[in-house]
Every structure is written in structure tokens, then in C-alpha cells.
Design a protein around this motif. Structure first.
Motif, PDB file in Angstrom:
ATOM      1  N   ASP A   1      22.622  -9.807  12.579  1.00 12.41           N
ATOM      2  CA  ASP A   1      21.395  -9.357  11.911  1.00 12.41           C
ATOM      3  C   ASP A   1      20.200 -10.248  12.258  1.00 12.41           C
ATOM      4  O   ASP A   1      19.066  -9.779  12.358  1.00 12.41           O
TER       5      ASP A   1
ATOM      6  N   ASP B   1      14.333  -7.399   6.193  1.00  9.81           N
ATOM      7  CA  ASP B   1      13.046  -7.442   6.908  1.00  9.81           C
ATOM      8  C   ASP B   1      11.927  -6.901   6.033  1.00  9.81           C
ATOM      9  O   ASP B   1      10.926  -6.407   6.543  1.00  9.81           O
TER      10      ASP B   1
ATOM     11  N   TYR C   1      20.918   1.618   5.333  1.00  7.23           N
ATOM     12  CA  TYR C   1      21.508   1.348   6.661  1.00  7.23           C
ATOM     13  C   TYR C   1      22.999   1.673   6.657  1.00  7.23           C
ATOM     14  O   TYR C   1      23.545   2.184   7.641  1.00  7.23           O
TER      15      TYR C   1
ATOM     16  N   SER D   1      23.764 -11.725   3.397  1.00  6.05           N
ATOM     17  CA  SER D   1      24.660 -11.176   2.374  1.00  6.05           C
ATOM     18  C   SER D   1      25.335 -12.274   1.552  1.00  6.05           C
ATOM     19  O   SER D   1      25.568 -13.374   2.051  1.00  6.05           O
TER      20      SER D   1
ATOM     21  N   VAL E   1      27.878  -1.509  10.595  1.00  8.61           N
ATOM     22  CA  VAL E   1      26.471  -1.393  10.174  1.00  8.61           C
ATOM     23  C   VAL E   1      25.513  -2.259  11.003  1.00  8.61           C
ATOM     24  O   VAL E   1      24.372  -1.851  11.259  1.00  8.61           O
TER      25      VAL E   1
ATOM     26  N   THR F   1      17.759  -1.362   0.503  1.00 10.35           N
ATOM     27  CA  THR F   1      17.613  -0.822   1.860  1.00 10.35           C
ATOM     28  C   THR F   1      18.910  -1.001   2.665  1.00 10.35           C
ATOM     29  O   THR F   1      19.168  -0.240   3.595  1.00 10.35           O
TER      30      THR F   1
HETATM   31  O1   DC Z   1      22.649  -5.713   2.153  1.00 10.22           O
HETATM   32  P1   DC Z   1      23.865  -5.087   2.850  1.00 10.22           P
HETATM   33  O2   DC Z   1      24.924  -6.099   3.172  1.00 10.22           O
HETATM   34  O3   DC Z   1      24.404  -3.909   2.130  1.00 10.22           O
HETATM   35  O4   DC Z   1      23.277  -4.573   4.246  1.00 10.22           O
HETATM   36  C1   DC Z   1      24.083  -3.960   5.192  1.00 10.22           C
HETATM   37  C2   DC Z   1      23.539  -4.167   6.597  1.00 10.22           C
HETATM   38  O5   DC Z   1      22.341  -3.439   6.771  1.00 10.22           O
HETATM   39  C3   DC Z   1      23.220  -5.602   6.997  1.00 10.22           C
HETATM   40  O6   DC Z   1      24.312  -6.197   7.677  1.00 10.22           O
HETATM   41  C4   DC Z   1      22.046  -5.475   7.924  1.00 10.22           C
HETATM   42  C5   DC Z   1      21.455  -4.135   7.624  1.00 10.22           C
HETATM   43  N1   DC Z   1      20.139  -4.210   6.997  1.00 10.22           N
HETATM   44  C6   DC Z   1      19.058  -4.318   7.819  1.00 10.22           C
HETATM   45  O7   DC Z   1      19.218  -4.414   9.038  1.00 10.22           O
HETATM   46  N2   DC Z   1      17.797  -4.307   7.291  1.00 10.22           N
HETATM   47  C7   DC Z   1      17.609  -4.218   5.965  1.00 10.22           C
HETATM   48  N3   DC Z   1      16.364  -4.190   5.471  1.00 10.22           N
HETATM   49  C8   DC Z   1      18.730  -4.130   5.102  1.00 10.22           C
HETATM   50  C9   DC Z   1      19.989  -4.149   5.642  1.00 10.22           C
END
Ligand code: DC
Length: 245
Positions: A195, A140, A46, A20, A106, A42
Motif C-alpha cells: 500500500d 490517502d 476497495y 491496518s 485487495v 473507504t
Molecule cells: O482499511 P482496510 O484494511 O479495510 O483496507 C483494505 C485495503 O484497501 C488496504 O490494504 C489498501 C486499500 N485502501 C486504499 O488503497 N486506499 C484507501 N483509501 C483505503 C483502503
């Protein structure tokens, strides 16, 4: 004489991963808009499933309870890069998914394999239904969701730059205040560790991804770099098609 009309460029699938605060969302939306592609966040999915768990009284630290409920919420993503949307059981989730409560929960929810299987299937079906192609951002995408993507990008930036950007995005946070910055940096580093450390499809750079360090680049420079990479992959693919025709 050449009479064949020039065909439309083939659909192109771009996966953009990274931790992030590296500029994934801004970059992905801008690249998709410039190239006429769809856009899928994505992380928002989540967050949406996490919001549903919290709203329905599921203990997000109880992996078995999260797994049992993973199939219940209906998550719908709108993929227009100029106005992306997300709904859960028909309710607009764009605001609620950005709360601190969801951000803190999350990583636990997204570590549950049943959640990942469900969302990975959804993400693949959305990408398959995008006729001109799509930019998909996440953690991922290059390794697990779309391993055959035409172009994989892995964005990085120093924790300091990421914390300053994140503070700039959050209302009420002061990008210049050292205490505020340190707290944001610590939260980002903690979430990245969770993560990257989970067993199922952790945040990781695919072996064939192009790594772009955005620490000292403007958004425009990052977008330009990715657009150039997409265009060169497209012309290489068109060249291969012509040669084999
Ligand atoms: O991009 P973001 O910070 O809004 O994502 C939120 C959470 O979602 C992040 O901490 C991990 C999870 N995530 C994930 O496990 N796989 C993804 N493809 C996208 C996000």
C-alpha cells in the motif's frame, strides 16, 4: 440585545489515515457517532470492488483487466456510524469483503489507477453530500481524496500492537499465540509495504496531518484525543467566521 439564534456548527470533514490495525475503523466510527457526523470506510469500498473482480473471474494480478472492469460494479456505502453498510450491485457485501481471499487480493486491485479514480470520485461525492460533515477513513484521504479536510489524522502503532489487535478481531485467531501473532504481523507488514509502495496515491501521512501513535493508548483515549482536536478546529473556524462577519 442579541437576538440571532445560535447557528448549527458548520459541516466538518475529518480524514483518518494509517496502516491496518491502528484502530482507524473503531476510532472513526466512535468519533462520528459522538459528533453527529456521517462515517465512510473507504477500505470497505476497495474490498468491495476486489470482491466483485474475484466473483466475476477477473485475474486481479492483470492490471489491464482490472482497469477495464473498474467502472462496472455499482458500489453503495451507507454512512450511519452506528450501522455502516456496503452493497455491490445491490447485494450485501459486508461479510464477503472480510474473507482472507479478498484481504490477499485487495492491495493488487487498489494499486490500479482506474480503480482509484473511480473510488476517489465516489468518496468525494459522498463527503460533499453529508450536511453535518463526515469522518472518512482510509490510506490517502488527507493526501488525495480530501486534501482540504478540516482535520487530518494519521494513526500509527507498533507492528506488534497492530498484529495483536487484528488477531483479537478475527474469529479463530489467538491473540496470545506467538505463531499466530507472527503470521498476522507478517501479513500486515506485507500489505502495508504494497500500500505504501504503489505509484498512485500510496498510504502516506499528509504534511498537515496530526500523527497519533496508538500503541499505548486505549480506544477511548484515541477517540477523546480526536474529538478534542475536531472541537478545537471547529471553534477556531467559528471564531474566524465571527471576526470576518
Ligand atoms: O482499511 P482496510 O484494511 O479495510 O483496507 C483494505 C485495503 O484497501 C488496504 O490494504 C489498501 C486499500 N485502501 C486504499 O488503497 N486506499 C484507501 N483509501 C483505503 C483502503
Amino acid at each position: 440585545m442579541e437576538t440571532a439564534a445560535r447557528t448549527a456548527p458548520a459541516a466538518v470533514i475529518v480524514g483518518i489515515d494509517g496502516p491496518s490495525g491502528t484502530g482507524k475503523s473503531s476510532t472513526s466510527k466512535a468519533v462520528a457517532a459522538k459528533l453527529g457526523l456521517r462515517y465512510l470506510d473507504t477500505g470497505a469500498q476497495y474490498r468491495a470492488i476486489t470482491w466483485w473482480m474475484l466473483s466475476n473471474g477477473i485475474d486481479v494480478e492483470d492490471a489491464a483487466a482490472v482497469a477495464a472492469a473498474a467502472g462496472k460494479p455499482e458500489i453503495v456505502s451507507g454512512t450511519d456510524p452506528s450501522a455502516p453498510t456496503i452493497t455491490v450491485d445491490g447485494a450485501d457485501a459486508a461479510g464477503p469483503i472480510r474473507t482472507q481471499e479478498v484481504t490477499s487480493a485487495v492491495s493488487a486491485v487498489s494499486a490500479v489507477p482506474e480503480v482509484r479514480t473511480r473510488l476517489t470520485e465516489l468518496q468525494r461525492s459522498i463527503a460533499a453530500a453529508a450536511p453535518q460533515g463526515i469522518v472518512v477513513e482510509g490510506r490517502d484521504i488527507g493526501t488525495t481524496v480530501l486534501p482540504d479536510a478540516d482535520l487530518k489524522i494519521f494513526l500509527t502503532a507498533s507492528p506488534e500492537a497492530r498484529a495483536a489487535r487484528r488477531n483479537g478481531e478475527l474469529k479463530g485467531k489467538n491473540a496470545q499465540d506467538p505463531a499466530d501473532l507472527a503470521a498476522t504481523r507478517a501479513a500486515l507488514v506485507k500489505r502495508d509495504a504494497a500500500d505504501s509502495g504503489r505509484k498512485t496515491s500510496p498510504l502516506a501521512k499528509a504534511a498537515d496531518a496530526v500523527e497519533v501513535d496508538t500503541t499505548d493508548l486505549t480506544l477511548e483515549q484515541v477517540v477523546e484525543c480526536v474529538v478534542t482536536l475536531v472541537e478545537s478546529r471547529r471553534s477556531a473556524a467559528e471564531g474566524t467566521e465571527k471576526r470576518s462577519a
